[in-house]
Design a protein around this motif. Structure first.
Motif, PDB file in Angstrom:
ATOM      1  N   PRO A  12       0.089  -3.938 -15.089  1.00 52.85           N
ATOM      2  CA  PRO A  12       0.399  -2.655 -14.449  1.00 52.85           C
ATOM      3  C   PRO A  12      -0.518  -2.364 -13.257  1.00 52.85           C
ATOM      4  O   PRO A  12      -0.092  -1.722 -12.298  1.00 52.85           O
ATOM      5  N   PHE A  13      -1.765  -2.855 -13.337  1.00 57.12           N
ATOM      6  CA  PHE A  13      -2.687  -2.590 -12.237  1.00 57.12           C
ATOM      7  C   PHE A  13      -2.185  -3.206 -10.938  1.00 57.12           C
ATOM      8  O   PHE A  13      -2.384  -2.657  -9.859  1.00 57.12           O
ATOM      9  N   TRP A  14      -1.546  -4.369 -11.017  1.00 56.45           N
ATOM     10  CA  TRP A  14      -1.027  -5.002  -9.812  1.00 56.45           C
ATOM     11  C   TRP A  14       0.097  -4.166  -9.196  1.00 56.45           C
ATOM     12  O   TRP A  14       0.251  -4.124  -7.983  1.00 56.45           O
ATOM     13  N   ILE A  15       0.874  -3.521 -10.048  1.00 53.41           N
ATOM     14  CA  ILE A  15       1.928  -2.644  -9.529  1.00 53.41           C
ATOM     15  C   ILE A  15       1.308  -1.463  -8.790  1.00 53.41           C
ATOM     16  O   ILE A  15       1.788  -1.054  -7.717  1.00 53.41           O
ATOM     17  N   VAL A  16       0.224  -0.917  -9.350  1.00 57.57           N
ATOM     18  CA  VAL A  16      -0.489   0.177  -8.665  1.00 57.57           C
ATOM     19  C   VAL A  16      -0.992  -0.301  -7.309  1.00 57.57           C
ATOM     20  O   VAL A  16      -0.876   0.402  -6.288  1.00 57.57           O
ATOM     21  N   LEU A  17      -1.523  -1.518  -7.271  1.00 62.08           N
ATOM     22  CA  LEU A  17      -2.033  -2.084  -6.029  1.00 62.08           C
ATOM     23  C   LEU A  17      -0.906  -2.250  -5.009  1.00 62.08           C
ATOM     24  O   LEU A  17      -1.063  -1.920  -3.822  1.00 62.08           O
ATOM     25  N   LEU A  18       0.237  -2.711  -5.459  1.00 60.89           N
ATOM     26  CA  LEU A  18       1.386  -2.875  -4.560  1.00 60.89           C
ATOM     27  C   LEU A  18       1.882  -1.523  -4.057  1.00 60.89           C
ATOM     28  O   LEU A  18       2.327  -1.405  -2.905  1.00 60.89           O
ATOM     29  N   ASN A  19       1.832  -0.506  -4.899  1.00 64.55           N
ATOM     30  CA  ASN A  19       2.212   0.839  -4.447  1.00 64.55           C
ATOM     31  C   ASN A  19       1.279   1.314  -3.328  1.00 64.55           C
ATOM     32  O   ASN A  19       1.734   1.882  -2.333  1.00 64.55           O
ATOM     33  N   ASN A  20      -0.008   1.085  -3.489  1.00 63.52           N
ATOM     34  CA  ASN A  20      -0.972   1.481  -2.453  1.00 63.52           C
ATOM     35  C   ASN A  20      -0.747   0.691  -1.167  1.00 63.52           C
ATOM     36  O   ASN A  20      -0.898   1.227  -0.062  1.00 63.52           O
ATOM     37  N   ILE A  21      -0.385  -0.576  -1.314  1.00 63.40           N
ATOM     38  CA  ILE A  21      -0.079  -1.391  -0.129  1.00 63.40           C
ATOM     39  C   ILE A  21       1.141  -0.818   0.596  1.00 63.40           C
ATOM     40  O   ILE A  21       1.158  -0.709   1.828  1.00 63.40           O
ATOM     41  N   GLY A  22       2.170  -0.453  -0.152  1.00 63.38           N
ATOM     42  CA  GLY A  22       3.369   0.114   0.469  1.00 63.38           C
ATOM     43  C   GLY A  22       3.090   1.421   1.189  1.00 63.38           C
ATOM     44  O   GLY A  22       3.582   1.645   2.298  1.00 63.38           O
ATOM     45  N   LEU A  23       2.281   2.288   0.578  1.00 62.86           N
ATOM     46  CA  LEU A  23       1.943   3.568   1.211  1.00 62.86           C
ATOM     47  C   LEU A  23       1.157   3.344   2.499  1.00 62.86           C
ATOM     48  O   LEU A  23       1.401   4.009   3.517  1.00 62.86           O
ATOM     49  N   ALA A  24       0.203   2.393   2.469  1.00 59.46           N
ATOM     50  CA  ALA A  24      -0.576   2.101   3.673  1.00 59.46           C
ATOM     51  C   ALA A  24       0.289   1.442   4.740  1.00 59.46           C
ATOM     52  O   ALA A  24       0.117   1.692   5.939  1.00 59.46           O
ATOM     53  N   ALA A  25       1.242   0.605   4.317  1.00 56.75           N
ATOM     54  CA  ALA A  25       2.109  -0.089   5.272  1.00 56.75           C
ATOM     55  C   ALA A  25       2.963   0.902   6.069  1.00 56.75           C
ATOM     56  O   ALA A  25       3.233   0.681   7.250  1.00 56.75           O
ATOM     57  N   LEU A  26       3.407   1.974   5.425  1.00 56.69           N
ATOM     58  CA  LEU A  26       4.208   2.972   6.134  1.00 56.69           C
ATOM     59  C   LEU A  26       3.421   3.595   7.291  1.00 56.69           C
ATOM     60  O   LEU A  26       3.941   3.753   8.402  1.00 56.69           O
ATOM     61  N   VAL A  27       2.167   3.946   7.044  1.00 54.35           N
ATOM     62  CA  VAL A  27       1.339   4.536   8.096  1.00 54.35           C
ATOM     63  C   VAL A  27       1.067   3.504   9.187  1.00 54.35           C
ATOM     64  O   VAL A  27       1.157   3.794  10.387  1.00 54.35           O
ATOM     65  N   ALA A  28       0.731   2.272   8.757  1.00 53.23           N
ATOM     66  CA  ALA A  28       0.424   1.218   9.723  1.00 53.23           C
ATOM     67  C   ALA A  28       1.643   0.866  10.576  1.00 53.23           C
ATOM     68  O   ALA A  28       1.516   0.500  11.740  1.00 53.23           O
ATOM     69  N   MET A  29       2.838   0.988   9.998  1.00 53.00           N
ATOM     70  CA  MET A  29       4.054   0.706  10.748  1.00 53.00           C
ATOM     71  C   MET A  29       4.211   1.679  11.911  1.00 53.00           C
ATOM     72  O   MET A  29       4.631   1.303  13.019  1.00 53.00           O
ATOM     73  N   GLY A  30       3.863   2.933  11.673  1.00 52.12           N
ATOM     74  CA  GLY A  30       3.873   3.899  12.758  1.00 52.12           C
ATOM     75  C   GLY A  30       2.844   3.560  13.824  1.00 52.12           C
ATOM     76  O   GLY A  30       3.087   3.714  15.025  1.00 52.12           O
ATOM     77  N   LEU A  31       1.681   3.048  13.387  1.00 45.96           N
ATOM     78  CA  LEU A  31       0.636   2.659  14.339  1.00 45.96           C
ATOM     79  C   LEU A  31       1.024   1.405  15.119  1.00 45.96           C
ATOM     80  O   LEU A  31       0.580   1.214  16.251  1.00 45.96           O
ATOM     81  N   VAL A  32       1.825   0.539  14.520  1.00 44.50           N
ATOM     82  CA  VAL A  32       2.344  -0.611  15.264  1.00 44.50           C
ATOM     83  C   VAL A  32       3.119  -0.128  16.474  1.00 44.50           C
ATOM     84  O   VAL A  32       2.961  -0.629  17.597  1.00 44.50           O
ATOM     85  N   LEU A  33       3.961   0.864  16.267  1.00 49.86           N
ATOM     86  CA  LEU A  33       4.757   1.402  17.365  1.00 49.86           C
ATOM     87  C   LEU A  33       3.894   2.209  18.324  1.00 49.86           C
ATOM     88  O   LEU A  33       4.031   2.099  19.549  1.00 49.86           O
ATOM     89  N   LEU A  34       2.986   3.004  17.781  1.00 47.28           N
ATOM     90  CA  LEU A  34       2.171   3.901  18.602  1.00 47.28           C
ATOM     91  C   LEU A  34       1.101   3.145  19.378  1.00 47.28           C
ATOM     92  O   LEU A  34       0.981   3.316  20.603  1.00 47.28           O
ATOM     93  N   THR A  35       0.340   2.307  18.694  1.00 48.19           N
ATOM     94  CA  THR A  35      -0.808   1.639  19.313  1.00 48.19           C
ATOM     95  C   THR A  35      -0.457   0.241  19.801  1.00 48.19           C
ATOM     96  O   THR A  35      -0.701  -0.102  20.957  1.00 48.19           O
ATOM     97  N   GLY A  36       0.118  -0.587  18.926  1.00 42.41           N
ATOM     98  CA  GLY A  36       0.392  -1.966  19.306  1.00 42.41           C
ATOM     99  C   GLY A  36       1.462  -2.102  20.353  1.00 42.41           C
ATOM    100  O   GLY A  36       1.379  -2.955  21.235  1.00 42.41           O
TER     101      GLY A  36
END
Length: 589
Positions: A25-49
């Motif tokens: 279950p801990f790995w699922i929690v880790l994947l959830n945190n990765i998904g949440l961070a990826a959403l923010v980073a995806m916006g930064l890809v468009l904004l910054t990159g």
């Protein structure tokens, strides 16, 4: 379809992970945190990159999304799903208010501005009573579908990753469009984009709001995943970490956001779990090691891990070929009612005590090639900038088709049928020749951001790319159509700029040193093309230092020296003019 293959494969892998036997279950929690961070980073890809706007404050927009749903569900009994659009709207409105001020900044002032309001909003969240101050809001209800409640990480996992996949699809669609090309052009400065009709402030605000909405979506999911919201995850430290994620994965790549989130989140977890055992519980050591490892990683892959991996794959993604049979409608513009296309009367430009253009007057007639020559620093490129609206005049008037343009913005000048190239090439090096040239047809398309994201712009997009392909063939670069512009020689890049300008379907074409860097035969082909354009009804005003090229091509020549016009006439008359010989051509002429 090939461009969507990674998305399909990734979706299948993500869907299968929770069903792997013995998955902790801990790995699922880790994947959830990765998904949440990826959403923010995806916006930064468009904004910054992609857009070139550095932001350290995206965590604050996560806070807007999280606190909106927290307040509405706990205090007012709203359904969690009903708060989703409201959370996105609140994040978007906050981005508009902050973006109106922020996107006007440039250089180091832009990231400093995002840090300032990021810190300010963090303290605001921690001081407002209805947000629970530093304790935040707890007891947020879980997401539910009917009687099915997403109470554990394994159930909300699918909601998080569906959001990531949908956001990735929408973002890729946006980048692969007329609007996306306009956004990508921002990173190399605003002058070139504006010369072809791109509304720079609008494009910057669009990408700023889009990134904020993705961050708000992440915050909304976070609130229902953790069932609580407090200020800690929305501070400046988190904002810096999100930017790190985007850079590590590859700041210009959508899938780089997901990969970067995985690398950073997993690396942090490993260091926090094992370093205390290795170093006997030394506090904060993981932060030091984490920073060192990120620096090493960026040294190995300075553009990000995703492009580094892609460059090592034996198969590169294919590109669609434009359908050259698709006609693009002619731009709607006023046709010349007289023989004069461009009229310059006593144009003057002064920078403090320096007079760059000193009461210069000349005109360009229909179906005419006029050369503007003179020594370096004579004011030729400044005159071009006055005509195209890059600079405003200090005095005098400039008219195109009878319309005064001496103080008009570049976006209005190009609508009158004036297109240009630049003394220093202004292409986006990591875009293909086709994509760079298609920027020139920006005003000839009509699809907006929303229609691009949901793929309703395909007919419009196909016509724009077909027009770009035709102009590339016209200038003789058909073999380089899929090459990155940065990989071409300087001479070829100048020809690409001419093709981009021709996509405007201009009445008047301004060429700033078009033959620089070209070999003899390439110059001959360019001269033949310009004569063909003139015979087809287009006028050309060019700046060039190759006198053999100018004298064989131009119908009239205007000579500047220290910002002042010293001669005007036919090439034969200019060759024998004593003032021109003294100032520019030299006594041996």
């Amino acid at each position: 379809m090939k461009q969507r293959t990674p998305l399909v494969i990734f979706a299948a892998v993500v869907a299968a992970i929770p069903f792997i036997p013995g998955m902790p279950p801990f790995w699922i929690v880790l994947l959830n945190n990765i998904g949440l961070a990826a959403l923010v980073a995806m916006g930064l890809v468009l904004l910054t990159g992609v857009g070139g706007l550095t932001s350290f404050g995206q965590a604050a927009f996560c806070g807007f999304g999280a606190y909106t749903t927290a307040v509405l569900t706990t205090a007012y009994g709203f359904s969690p799903w009903l708060t989703l659009p409201l959370s996105l709207v609140v994040s978007g409105i906050a981005a508009v208010l902050l973006g109106i001020v922020t996107v006007r900044l440039s250089g180091h002032y832009l990231p400093l501005g995002t840090i300032a309001w990021g810190i300010g909003l963090f303290y605001l969240f921690s001081k407002l009573e209805f947000l629970g101050r530093n304790d935040g809001i707890s007891g947020i209800p879980p997401l539910s579908i009917g009687s099915f409640r997403m109470l554990d990480p394994g159930t909300i996992y699918f909601a998080i990753w569906i959001a990531v996949l949908v956001s990735a699809l929408l973002t890729m669609n946006l980048l692969d469009s007329r609007t996306g090309r306009a956004i990508r052009a921002l990173r190399r400065g605003h002058i070139a984009g504006e010369a072809f009709g791109v509304q720079t402030p609008r494009a910057k605000l669009l990408v700023f709001v889009y990134a904020a909405v993705l961050a708000g979506l992440s915050g909304w999911l976070y609130a229902h995943f953790q069932r609580a919201a407090n200020p800690t995850p929305f501070g400046a430290h988190a904002g810096i970490e999100y930017l790190f994620i985007a850079v590590v994965g590859g700041a210009g790549y959508v899938w780089g956001a997901v990969l970067g989130a995985g690398i950073v989140v997993i690396l942090k977890e490993i260091l926090q779990s094992y370093l205390p055992y290795i170093f006997g519980g030394q506090s904060q050591l993981e932060t030091i090691v984490f920073g060192i490892l990120l620096v090493v990683l960026l040294q190995l892959a300075p553009t990000g891990v995703w492009p580094w991996l892609m460059s090592r794959l034996p198969i590169q993604p294919g590109r669609r070929k434009p359908d050259a049979s698709l006609p693009l409608a002619k731009p709607v513009r006023e046709q010349p009612s007289s023989a004069v296309l461009l009229q310059i009367e006593k144009a003057r430009k002064q920078f403090g005590g320096v007079i760059a253009v000193n009461d210069v007057s000349f005109d360009v007639q229909a179906r005419e090639i006029v050369a503007l020559i003179g020594p370096n620093g004579a004011g030729k490129s400044t005159t071009f900038n006055l005509i195209t609206g890059v600079l405003t005049t200090t005095g005098g008037t400039i008219s195109v088709l009878g319309h005064k343009v001496d103080n008009a913005p570049p976006q209005e000048v190009v609508k009158l049928g004036v297109a240009r190239t630049f003394q220093h090439v202004k292409l986006v090096p990591d875009m293909t020749v086709l994509e760079n040239v298609a920027i020139g047809a920006h005003l000839r398309g009509s699809a907006g951001a929303i229609s691009s994201m949901v793929r309703l712009d395909r007919a419009d997009e196909a016509k724009l790319l077909a027009e770009a392909a035709r102009q590339i063939e016209r200038v003789g670069l058909g073999d380089q159509i899929d090459q990155l512009a940065g990989s071409l020689s300087l001479g070829q890049q100048r020809i690409v700029e001419i093709a981009r300008a021709l996509c405007v379907d201009p009445l008047l074409l301004l060429l700033d040193e078009p033959a620089a860097g070209l070999r003899h035969m390439e110059k001959q082909r360019l001269a033949a093309l310009l004569r063909q354009l003139r015979d087809g009804g287009m006028s050309v005003l060019l700046v060039e230092h190759d006198m053999g090229f100018v004298m064989d091509l131009a119908d009239r020549v205007v000579v500047l020296d220290f910002g002042t016009k010293i001669a005007e006439g036919t090439p034969d008359a200019i060759k024998t003019n004593p003032d021109v010989i003294k100032a520019y051509l030299g006594a041996t002429a």
